[in-house]
Design a protein around this motif. Structure first.
Motif, mmCIF file in Angstrom:
data_model
loop_
_atom_site.group_PDB
_atom_site.id
_atom_site.type_symbol
_atom_site.label_atom_id
_atom_site.label_comp_id
_atom_site.label_asym_id
_atom_site.label_seq_id
_atom_site.Cartn_x
_atom_site.Cartn_y
_atom_site.Cartn_z
ATOM 1 N N GLU A 74 -4.045 70.605 17.993
ATOM 2 C CA GLU A 74 -4.863 71.038 16.826
ATOM 3 C C GLU A 74 -4.318 71.778 15.909
ATOM 4 O OE1 GLU A 74 -5.494 70.918 19.957
ATOM 5 O OE2 GLU A 74 -7.651 70.121 20.315
ATOM 6 N N ALA A 75 -3.563 72.996 16.455
ATOM 7 C CA ALA A 75 -2.870 74.033 15.655
ATOM 8 C C ALA A 75 -1.608 73.180 14.800
ATOM 9 C CB ALA A 75 -2.190 75.014 16.792
ATOM 10 N N VAL A 76 -0.731 72.225 15.224
ATOM 11 C CA VAL A 76 0.161 71.682 14.484
ATOM 12 C C VAL A 76 -0.344 71.028 13.435
ATOM 13 C CG1 VAL A 76 1.928 69.921 14.658
ATOM 14 C CG2 VAL A 76 1.684 71.576 16.516
ATOM 15 N N ALA A 77 -1.641 70.307 13.716
ATOM 16 C CA ALA A 77 -2.449 69.533 12.607
ATOM 17 C C ALA A 77 -2.862 70.570 11.492
ATOM 18 C CB ALA A 77 -3.255 68.695 13.308
ATOM 19 N N ALA A 78 -3.252 71.414 12.041
ATOM 20 C CA ALA A 78 -3.841 72.418 11.056
ATOM 21 C C ALA A 78 -2.707 72.992 10.047
ATOM 22 C CB ALA A 78 -4.708 73.554 11.650
ATOM 23 N N PHE A 79 -1.650 73.529 10.751
ATOM 24 C CA PHE A 79 -0.496 74.220 10.200
ATOM 25 C C PHE A 79 0.104 72.775 9.258
ATOM 26 C CE2 PHE A 79 0.067 76.983 13.757
ATOM 27 C CZ PHE A 79 -0.332 78.129 13.077
ATOM 28 N N ASP A 80 0.228 71.848 9.383
ATOM 29 C CA ASP A 80 0.661 70.752 8.749
ATOM 30 C C ASP A 80 -0.173 70.510 7.490
ATOM 31 O OD1 ASP A 80 2.596 68.543 8.162
ATOM 32 O OD2 ASP A 80 0.657 67.261 8.518
ATOM 33 N N ALA A 81 -1.592 70.484 7.746
ATOM 34 C CA ALA A 81 -2.470 70.330 6.402
ATOM 35 C C ALA A 81 -2.272 71.460 5.495
ATOM 36 C CB ALA A 81 -3.650 70.440 6.841
ATOM 37 N N ILE A 82 -2.102 72.752 6.023
ATOM 38 C CA ILE A 82 -1.803 73.941 5.050
ATOM 39 C C ILE A 82 -0.547 73.662 4.462
ATOM 40 C CG2 ILE A 82 -1.629 76.628 4.998
ATOM 41 C CD1 ILE A 82 -3.207 76.466 7.525
ATOM 42 N N GLY A 98 4.171 76.194 11.957
ATOM 43 C CA GLY A 98 4.092 74.990 12.699
ATOM 44 C C GLY A 98 5.187 74.471 13.533
ATOM 45 N N ALA A 99 6.574 74.983 12.988
ATOM 46 C CA ALA A 99 7.957 74.536 13.697
ATOM 47 C C ALA A 99 7.556 75.301 14.975
ATOM 48 C CB ALA A 99 8.934 74.799 12.759
ATOM 49 N N GLU A 100 7.138 76.588 15.087
ATOM 50 C CA GLU A 100 7.551 77.496 16.166
ATOM 51 C C GLU A 100 6.460 76.754 17.345
ATOM 52 O OE1 GLU A 100 9.211 80.036 16.949
ATOM 53 O OE2 GLU A 100 10.135 80.137 15.046
ATOM 54 N N ALA A 110 11.705 70.852 16.167
ATOM 55 C CA ALA A 110 11.236 72.148 15.487
ATOM 56 C C ALA A 110 12.682 72.682 14.876
ATOM 57 C CB ALA A 110 11.194 73.208 16.548
ATOM 58 N N ILE A 111 13.620 72.317 15.248
ATOM 59 C CA ILE A 111 15.136 72.628 14.525
ATOM 60 C C ILE A 111 15.094 71.640 13.169
ATOM 61 C CG2 ILE A 111 17.538 72.494 14.527
ATOM 62 C CD1 ILE A 111 17.405 73.031 17.612
ATOM 63 N N GLU A 112 14.764 70.836 13.279
ATOM 64 C CA GLU A 112 14.707 69.683 12.047
ATOM 65 C C GLU A 112 13.732 70.417 11.070
ATOM 66 O OE1 GLU A 112 12.937 65.391 10.952
ATOM 67 O OE2 GLU A 112 13.744 65.653 12.789
ATOM 68 N N LEU A 113 12.532 70.778 11.450
ATOM 69 C CA LEU A 113 11.499 71.394 10.428
ATOM 70 C C LEU A 113 12.209 72.939 9.878
ATOM 71 C CD1 LEU A 113 8.358 70.651 12.276
ATOM 72 C CD2 LEU A 113 9.206 69.511 10.333
ATOM 73 N N LEU A 114 12.790 73.323 10.832
ATOM 74 C CA LEU A 114 13.134 74.724 10.234
ATOM 75 C C LEU A 114 14.394 74.545 9.335
ATOM 76 C CD1 LEU A 114 13.055 76.460 13.830
ATOM 77 C CD2 LEU A 114 11.572 77.297 11.620
ATOM 78 N N ASP A 115 15.369 73.757 9.845
ATOM 79 C CA ASP A 115 16.225 73.431 8.655
ATOM 80 C C ASP A 115 16.097 73.088 7.486
ATOM 81 O OD1 ASP A 115 18.098 73.899 10.678
ATOM 82 O OD2 ASP A 115 18.728 72.153 11.152
ATOM 83 N N ALA A 116 14.797 72.270 7.448
ATOM 84 C CA ALA A 116 14.322 71.651 6.211
ATOM 85 C C ALA A 116 13.812 73.039 5.196
ATOM 86 C CB ALA A 116 13.059 71.018 6.235
ATOM 87 N N ALA A 129 16.054 82.665 5.268
ATOM 88 C CA ALA A 129 17.109 83.347 6.269
ATOM 89 C C ALA A 129 16.312 83.303 7.755
ATOM 90 C CB ALA A 129 17.347 84.675 5.896
ATOM 91 N N VAL A 130 15.056 83.603 7.692
ATOM 92 C CA VAL A 130 14.272 83.596 8.956
ATOM 93 C C VAL A 130 14.291 82.267 9.543
ATOM 94 C CG1 VAL A 130 12.016 83.429 9.945
ATOM 95 C CG2 VAL A 130 12.485 85.478 8.191
ATOM 96 N N ALA A 131 13.896 81.052 8.855
ATOM 97 C CA ALA A 131 14.135 79.738 9.247
ATOM 98 C C ALA A 131 15.658 79.567 9.898
ATOM 99 C CB ALA A 131 13.757 78.789 8.190
ATOM 100 N N GLU A 132 16.536 79.968 9.368
ATOM 101 C CA GLU A 132 17.850 79.795 9.765
ATOM 102 C C GLU A 132 18.178 80.139 11.104
ATOM 103 O OE1 GLU A 132 21.881 77.904 9.180
ATOM 104 O OE2 GLU A 132 19.750 77.451 8.236
ATOM 105 N N LEU A 133 17.805 81.676 11.053
ATOM 106 C CA LEU A 133 17.899 82.370 12.364
ATOM 107 C C LEU A 133 17.134 81.631 13.678
ATOM 108 C CD1 LEU A 133 19.241 84.737 13.851
ATOM 109 C CD2 LEU A 133 17.119 86.102 13.240
ATOM 110 N N ARG A 134 15.814 81.309 13.515
ATOM 111 C CA ARG A 134 15.199 80.635 14.241
ATOM 112 C C ARG A 134 15.769 79.237 14.771
ATOM 113 N NH1 ARG A 134 12.963 83.416 17.404
ATOM 114 N NH2 ARG A 134 11.423 81.821 18.231
#
Length: 254
Positions: A74-82, A98-100, A110-116, A129-134
């Motif tokens: 449910e959380a992933v779906a909600a984050f995706d909608a936002i 959502g990636a987390e 998750a890596i794919e989403l953060l790289d995007a 930078a936060v996304a790259e570090l994670r």
């Protein structure tokens, strides 16, 4: 006689004013209408933006509550909608959050989403930078040292916001891989940098103690210790440094 001249002068002025009004009344009225309409339109736009931001905040907090309650799907779906709503700020934050959440079950995704996010030029540099570090951290957890170092490298520039965290993770990765020379080089960089957060420098000393212990004895399965560092905040200060603790546990051999 002077009164006659004054009356004639006033009459001439009235005629001039009337002629000017007849000539320019249409542009003046149009300009006035546009000003009123523009002011009203701007007020309406700001009001709608405020309402949209408030609604996005409510939706985001609800998604976080789902995540905290273990309702991952449910959380992933909600984050995706936002994220797809396009609401400034919240859309990008939802992409990260959502990636987390996805990383709990699928780190590769998750890596794919953060790289995007980190590659998105429309996103501010700090968030990228936060996304790259994670992304680098998850890549390291999957055991791909080469890729994780490629991600951490650009973050270790002199003015990099997360350069100290990137250095710490680089040193830990080298330590776990038994690349003791590289680990010691990186930990020394942290220890010698007066700008590094105090807590992080204390952890670097602890890491060096583990490094020297590992170097002095024959490595045994599970003998090297895994240490979980704390990522410094964006201003370089570590909020968790009031009483630094280092979590250590044996690493399972693959």
């Amino acid at each position: 006689m002077s009164d006659i001249f004054r009356e004639v002068d006033e009459e001439v002025q009235r005629d001039q004013v009337e002629n000017l009004w007849k000539r320019f009344q249409t542009p003046v009225i149009v300009a006035a209408v546009l000003i009123v309409a523009g002011t009203g339109g701007w007020s309406y736009y700001k009001s709608e933006r405020t309402k949209a931001a408030e609604a996005a905040n409510v939706r985001f907090l609800a998604a976080v509550a789902d995540a905290d309650a273990g309702k991952s799907a449910e959380a992933v779906a909600a984050f995706d909608a936002i994220a797809k709503s396009g609401q400034p700020g919240y859309a990008t934050l939802a992409r990260l959050r959502g990636a987390e959440e996805i990383a709990k079950s699928d780190k590769a995704k998750a890596i794919e989403l953060l790289d995007a996010v980190s590659d998105d030029k429309k996103v501010d540099s700090l968030t990228r930078a936060v996304a790259e570090l994670r992304s680098a951290m998850y890549t390291m957890e999957l055991g791909d040292r080469e890729k994780s170092m490629m991600k951490l490298g650009p973050l270790m520039t002199e003015n990099g916001v997360f350069r100290f965290s990137a250095q710490e993770w680089t040193g830990l990765d080298a330590l776990e891989d038994k690349d003791f020379d590289e680990a010691e080089r990186v930990f020394n960089l942290l220890l010698s940098d007066p700008n590094a957060p105090a807590g992080m420098r204390q952890r670097a000393q602890a890491y060096q103690g583990l490094l020297h212990a590992a170097r002095g004895v024959k490595a045994k399965a599970g003998g090297i210790t895994s240490i979980t560092p704390v990522v410094e905040s964006a201003d370089g200060q570590d909020p968790a440094d009031a009483g630094v603790t280092v979590e250590m546990k044996p690493i399972e051999k693959k």
